[in-house]
Structure formats: structure tokens, C-alpha cells
Design an enzyme around this catalytic site. Structure first.
Site, PDB file in Angstrom:
ATOM      1  N   HIS A  76     -21.306  39.501 -39.990  1.00  0.00           N
ATOM      2  CA  HIS A  76     -22.275  39.440 -38.897  1.00  0.00           C
ATOM      3  C   HIS A  76     -21.802  40.389 -37.815  1.00  0.00           C
ATOM      4  O   HIS A  76     -20.709  40.246 -37.290  1.00  0.00           O
ATOM      5  CB  HIS A  76     -22.404  38.013 -38.356  1.00  0.00           C
ATOM      6  CG  HIS A  76     -23.506  37.896 -37.353  1.00  0.00           C
ATOM      7  ND1 HIS A  76     -24.797  37.595 -37.709  1.00  0.00           N
ATOM      8  CD2 HIS A  76     -23.508  38.097 -36.019  1.00  0.00           C
ATOM      9  CE1 HIS A  76     -25.545  37.594 -36.617  1.00  0.00           C
ATOM     10  NE2 HIS A  76     -24.790  37.894 -35.580  1.00  0.00           N
ATOM     11  N   CYS A  77     -22.635  41.359 -37.516  1.00  0.00           N
ATOM     12  CA  CYS A  77     -22.238  42.374 -36.540  1.00  0.00           C
ATOM     13  C   CYS A  77     -22.675  41.960 -35.147  1.00  0.00           C
ATOM     14  O   CYS A  77     -23.870  41.760 -34.894  1.00  0.00           O
ATOM     15  CB  CYS A  77     -22.854  43.724 -36.911  1.00  0.00           C
ATOM     16  SG  CYS A  77     -22.378  45.019 -35.768  1.00  0.00           S
ATOM     17  N   ILE A  78     -21.696  41.811 -34.232  1.00  0.00           N
ATOM     18  CA  ILE A  78     -22.004  41.378 -32.870  1.00  0.00           C
ATOM     19  C   ILE A  78     -22.670  42.491 -32.067  1.00  0.00           C
ATOM     20  O   ILE A  78     -23.392  42.232 -31.129  1.00  0.00           O
ATOM     21  CB  ILE A  78     -20.745  40.854 -32.121  1.00  0.00           C
ATOM     22  CG1 ILE A  78     -19.588  41.859 -32.210  1.00  0.00           C
ATOM     23  CG2 ILE A  78     -20.327  39.495 -32.656  1.00  0.00           C
ATOM     24  CD1 ILE A  78     -18.541  41.671 -31.123  1.00  0.00           C
TER      25      ILE A  78
END
Ligand SMILES: [Zn+2]
Ligand SMILES: [Zn+2]
Length: 157
Positions: free
Chosen positions: A66-68
Site C-alpha cells: 500500500h503506497c502512502i
């Protein structure tokens, strides 16, 4: 832009694992191959290499992470776009780093006497920032090239 809007790969709600798996009772499917095969949060079966994302609150096909930064998952459907994005960002920071070094080498020595707000000092601060960015993006790029060569996702390492 594209990575944010593009769906990382939603698991079809009707997904049912192979006939072999379907014959196994539910509680036995759960830890087959050390990987949860049934998602209790989504109440459906997970295809191989799919993972549940707690932030997106759904299962992602071939989820990588999951890319912030883009506030979205990087998975099967948007992995290539993500990689191109990283490649462009790395190239851009290399380019600006080259420009900075070039600028620093050509700056007039007189600047050093003009005090705290001299262009040279801000150039150094910018240079450090760009250096860190370039380094981080290079590591990210090399890491994902490694993953592609070994057909792995960040989760599976
Ligand atoms: Zn799920
Ligand atoms: Zn996510």
C-alpha cells in the site's frame, strides 16, 4: 495521477478457487501454503497472490504494497504504471542533481560573502534534499527490478 485513479486489481466477488480447493473444508483452506485463502473481512475466497489491504479495506490481486504517497494499493493492474512513475521520478531527480552539481561548480565565489541567504547556501540545502530523493528512488527502482526478475511482490519476500 494514473496510479491513483487506476484500480489495483479488485478480486471478482464471485471468485471461487479451483475444484481441488473447493473440496477442502473452509478451515483447512485457510492456511494452505502459509497463505490465507479465504478473506474473513471480505467474506470471499482469495485467488493465489491476492492480499487484503487494511487501508483500502478490500483484497487486491497480486498486491505489492500500500503506497502512502498515492494513497492507493500497488497491485496487479497498476504495477506497471507505478514502475514507470518511479522510473520517471528517479530520472527527474538524477537530472536535477546533475543540474545542481553543474550550478554549484559554476557559481561565482563572491556568493559566499553575501551572508546566510546566499544562493549557494540554498543550493546546498536543495542539493541535500535532491540527493536523498535520488538515493531513495534509486533504491526503490533497484528493489522493484530485483522483484520483477525473481517474479515476487514486496509482501512475498
Ligand atoms: Zn479481503
Ligand atoms: Zn491499500
Amino acid at each position: 495521477g494514473l496510479v491513483v485513479t487506476r484500480d489495483p486489481g479488485r478480486v471478482p466477488p464471485a471468485f471461487v478457487p479451483d475444484v481441488e480447493d473447493a473440496e477442502t473444508p473452509l478451515h483447512e483452506i485457510k492456511r494452505k501454503g502459509g497463505d490465507l485463502r479465504y478473506c474473513q473481512k471480505c467474506s470471499h475466497y482469495k485467488p493465489p497472490r491476492a492480499h487484503h489491504c487494511r487501508v483500502c479495506k478490500r483484497c487486491i490481486l497480486k498486491m505489492d504494497h500500500h503506497c502512502i504517497w498515492i494513497n492507493n494499493c500497488v497491485g496487479h493492474e497498476n504495477y506497471k504504471i507505478f514502475l514507470v512513475f518511479v522510473l520517471y521520478a528517479a530520472t527527474a531527480s538524477f537530472y536535477s542533481l546533475a543540474l545542481m552539481i553543474g550550478g554549484a561548480l559554476h557559481s561565482v565565489p563572491k556568493d559566499e560573502q553575501s551572508g546566510i541567504d546566499s544562493p549557494r547556501k540554498s543550493l546546498v540545502i536543495c542539493g541535500v534534499f535532491v540527493c536523498v530523493m535520488t538515493l531513495a528512488l534509486s533504491i526503490l527502482l533497484v528493489w522493484h527490478v530485483y522483484l520483477i526478475l525473481h517474479n515476487k511482490t514486496t509482501i512475498e519476500v
